[in-house]
Design a protein around this motif. Structure first.
Motif, short mmCIF file in Angstrom:
data_model
loop_
_atom_site.label_atom_id
_atom_site.label_comp_id
_atom_site.label_asym_id
_atom_site.label_seq_id
_atom_site.Cartn_x
_atom_site.Cartn_y
_atom_site.Cartn_z
N PHE A 28 0.80 -1.21 0.00
CA PHE A 28 0.00 0.00 0.00
C PHE A 28 0.85 1.28 0.00
O PHE A 28 0.43 2.29 -0.53
CB PHE A 28 -0.94 0.00 1.21
N ASP A 32 5.93 -0.52 2.81
CA ASP A 32 5.54 -1.93 2.74
C ASP A 32 6.51 -2.72 1.86
O ASP A 32 6.90 -3.85 2.20
CB ASP A 32 4.12 -2.08 2.20
N THR A 91 -0.40 -2.63 10.82
CA THR A 91 -0.19 -1.28 10.28
C THR A 91 -1.48 -0.65 9.77
O THR A 91 -1.72 0.54 9.96
CB THR A 91 0.86 -1.30 9.16
N TYR A 92 -2.31 -1.46 9.12
CA TYR A 92 -3.52 -0.93 8.48
C TYR A 92 -4.80 -1.32 9.21
O TYR A 92 -5.89 -1.22 8.65
CB TYR A 92 -3.56 -1.36 7.01
N ARG A 94 -6.27 -4.09 10.07
CA ARG A 94 -7.12 -5.04 9.35
C ARG A 94 -6.93 -6.41 9.94
O ARG A 94 -6.06 -6.61 10.79
CB ARG A 94 -6.81 -5.02 7.84
#
Length: 121
Positions: A28, A32, A91-92, A94
């Motif tokens: 992303f 990354d 990190t995201y 999710r």
């Protein structure tokens, strides 16, 4: 149904492809890519896998490798996957899978095919 064993031949290169789940992104931000490459460097050294070429696309990865033993590629990919998916999920914010099943691997059993794969990557 049991998984079929991966093919292995001494001193034979492998073309590895791993896709994002549903062909969605697995990288992303620029960071990354750097994290993945760092994990690849460490895991390839630990499991004695030579990396001849690679490309990290937004939604998939291609690697041209030669493992030093029968389990090198599998252990390397497992180590990268474990760490990288955890990194992405944390990190995201999710959960769940990042990759579309097992990675695909093809033996590169001739010099012509080796050059073709290398050029493609």
């Amino acid at each position: 149904m049991a998984r079929l064993p991966r093919l292995y031949m001494d001193d034979c290169a492998h073309h590895i492809i791993q896709r994002g789940n549903n062909r969605q992104a697995c990288f992303f931000e620029e960071a990354d890519y750097k994290v993945y490459l760092d994990l690849l460097k460490k895991a390839s050294a630990k499991y004695k896998v030579s990396i001849h070429a690679f490309v990290l696309m937004t939604n998939h990865v291609h690697l041209l490798t030669t493992p030093n033993n029968e389990t090198g590629n599998s252990r390397m990919m497992q180590a990268i996957g474990r760490s990288y998916v955890g990194y992405i999920n944390h990190t995201y914010s999710r959960t769940g899978t990042l990759w579309e099943g097992r990675y695909k691997s093809t033996l590169v059993d001739s010099e012509d095919y080796l050059l073709t794969v290398h050029r493609y990557i």
